[in-house]
Enzyme design. Structure first.
Site, PDB file in Angstrom:
ATOM      1  CG  MET A  45     -11.497  -5.128  -5.298  1.00  0.00           C
ATOM      2  SD  MET A  45     -13.284  -5.032  -5.017  1.00  0.00           S
ATOM      3  CE  MET A  45     -13.682  -6.746  -4.725  1.00  0.00           C
TER       4      MET A  45
ATOM      5  CE1 TYR B  50     -14.235   1.916  -4.577  1.00  0.00           C
ATOM      6  CE2 TYR B  50     -15.047   2.670  -6.692  1.00  0.00           C
ATOM      7  CZ  TYR B  50     -15.190   1.885  -5.570  1.00  0.00           C
ATOM      8  OH  TYR B  50     -16.277   1.062  -5.430  1.00  0.00           O
TER       9      TYR B  50
ATOM     10  CG  PHE C  66     -11.315   9.385  -5.050  1.00  0.00           C
ATOM     11  CD1 PHE C  66     -11.286  10.756  -4.890  1.00  0.00           C
ATOM     12  CD2 PHE C  66     -11.714   8.589  -3.974  1.00  0.00           C
ATOM     13  CE1 PHE C  66     -11.649  11.338  -3.672  1.00  0.00           C
ATOM     14  CE2 PHE C  66     -12.075   9.165  -2.762  1.00  0.00           C
ATOM     15  CZ  PHE C  66     -12.050  10.542  -2.611  1.00  0.00           C
TER      16      PHE C  66
ATOM     17  CB  VAL D  49     -16.981   1.921  -1.897  1.00  0.00           C
ATOM     18  CG1 VAL D  49     -17.267   3.110  -2.818  1.00  0.00           C
ATOM     19  CG2 VAL D  49     -15.824   2.255  -0.981  1.00  0.00           C
TER      20      VAL D  49
ATOM     21  CE1 TYR E 114      -4.278   1.329   0.178  1.00  0.00           C
ATOM     22  CE2 TYR E 114      -3.422   2.747   1.888  1.00  0.00           C
ATOM     23  CZ  TYR E 114      -4.407   2.430   0.984  1.00  0.00           C
ATOM     24  OH  TYR E 114      -5.534   3.207   0.903  1.00  0.00           O
TER      25      TYR E 114
ATOM     26  CB  SER F  67     -17.388  -3.330  -2.456  1.00  0.00           C
ATOM     27  OG  SER F  67     -17.738  -2.112  -3.089  1.00  0.00           O
TER      28      SER F  67
ATOM     29  NE  ARG G  85     -16.381 -11.263  -7.701  1.00  0.00           N
ATOM     30  CZ  ARG G  85     -15.475 -11.699  -6.831  1.00  0.00           C
ATOM     31  NH1 ARG G  85     -14.380 -12.303  -7.264  1.00  0.00           N
ATOM     32  NH2 ARG G  85     -15.650 -11.534  -5.532  1.00  0.00           N
ATOM     33  CG  ASP G  86     -23.548 -15.698 -12.351  1.00  0.00           C
ATOM     34  OD1 ASP G  86     -24.403 -15.601 -11.434  1.00  0.00           O
ATOM     35  OD2 ASP G  86     -23.699 -16.401 -13.354  1.00  0.00           O
ATOM     36  NE  ARG G  87     -22.135 -12.784  -6.059  1.00  0.00           N
ATOM     37  CZ  ARG G  87     -21.227 -12.047  -5.437  1.00  0.00           C
ATOM     38  NH1 ARG G  87     -21.066 -12.145  -4.125  1.00  0.00           N
ATOM     39  NH2 ARG G  87     -20.482 -11.202  -6.116  1.00  0.00           N
TER      40      ARG G  87
END
Length: 281
Positions: A212, A209, A234, A120, A18, A118, A140-142
């Protein structure tokens, strides 16, 4: 500390990947809420019993006790749910800044975002709903997709689609009732970004921003030449540094919705401190 969440940025800091790294030895955790137990005789703005959150990242909230200078803490109402207070300074404030700073959105406009489930993403849904802005939410599909769709719709989502659905002609049906979005919010990267960008209005803005998927943002040249798209980035930590003298990063606008309206909600799993320690090993 009363409660402190585990966010992806916290793990990245421990991994050393980070941009913001605390001097060692360090305590993990950037966000949380604590109760003031004692104050020094020169402290004016806080008193025992007050609830406080970090004024900036890197405080080290994964602890039970701490001694901090007054300026490193911000007072928040103590009559809001503890989980709302503990997760107040990162996700909802990021969502507010994303919606406020890059396009002049008005009631009836729309935004599209990936990772809509998420922290956010859920905050974006609720703040947009309160502002009359429509949201198109990509997930995402699940196997339990229907439950996720139901939960996001209950938060105020207007449309929930999978990443696969972004590529299908049926997406055009959504834009029969709402305008194409002028703003796209990306925290995934990779193909999700490319597909989402195709649904933006010409001269629209996509703000990244997060990453993932750990894949680069891929944008065709035609999006720049023929549609004049704008790509921005951002980072809440940098925004705080750039606006150190202003209102704390949107708390003044987010807090009324928590105090006076239905508290902003975010799906969370609760872990005692002992379990969290084992999970982090």
């Amino acid at each position: 500390m009363l409660a402190a969440p585990i966010n992806p940025a916290d793990i990245n800091m421990i991994q050393g990947t980070y941009p913001l790294l605390s001097p060692l030895p360090a305590v993990g955790g950037n966000e949380g809420v604590g109760e003031v137990l004692e104050v020094g005789r020169r402290v004016k703005a806080l008193k025992p019993g007050d609830w406080v959150i970090p004024a900036d990242a890197g405080l080290g909230t994964w602890r039970t006790w701490g001694v901090f200078p007054e300026e490193m803490l911000l007072k928040v109402p103590s009559d809001i749910p503890v989980l709302c207070a503990a997760t107040l300074s990162v996700n909802p404030c990021t969502a507010f800044r994303l919606l406020a700073d890059f396009e002049s959105l008005a009631p009836g406009d729309s935004v599209i975002q990936n990772a809509a489930n998420s922290g956010v993403g859920q905050a974006v849904i609720q703040i947009a709903r309160a502002s009359g802005i429509k949201t198109i939410n990509v997930v995402r599909d699940r196997h339990d997709l229907s439950k996720l769709v139901e939960r996001l719709m209950a938060l105020g989502a207007d449309h929930v689609v999978t990443e696969e659905m972004l590529r299908k002609p049926e997406m055009k049906d959504i834009f029969k009732s709402i305008p194409r979005p002028r703003l796209a919010l990306n925290c995934v990267g990779g193909k999700s970004t490319t597909e989402m960008l195709r649904h933006l209005q010409p001269k629209g803005t996509m703000v990244t921003y997060g990453g993932m998927a750990k894949q680069p943002v891929m944008v065709p040249v035609s999006a720049f030449i023929f549609r004049d798209m704008r790509l921005r980035g951002f980072w809440m930590t940098q925004w705080r540094k750039d606006h150190a003298q202003g209102t704390p990063y949107g708390l003044g606008r987010v807090l009324p919705g928590v105090v006076d309206g239905p508290a902003w909600r975010s799906e969370s799993s609760l872990l005692p401190v002992q379990t969290r320690r084992a999970w982090l090993r």
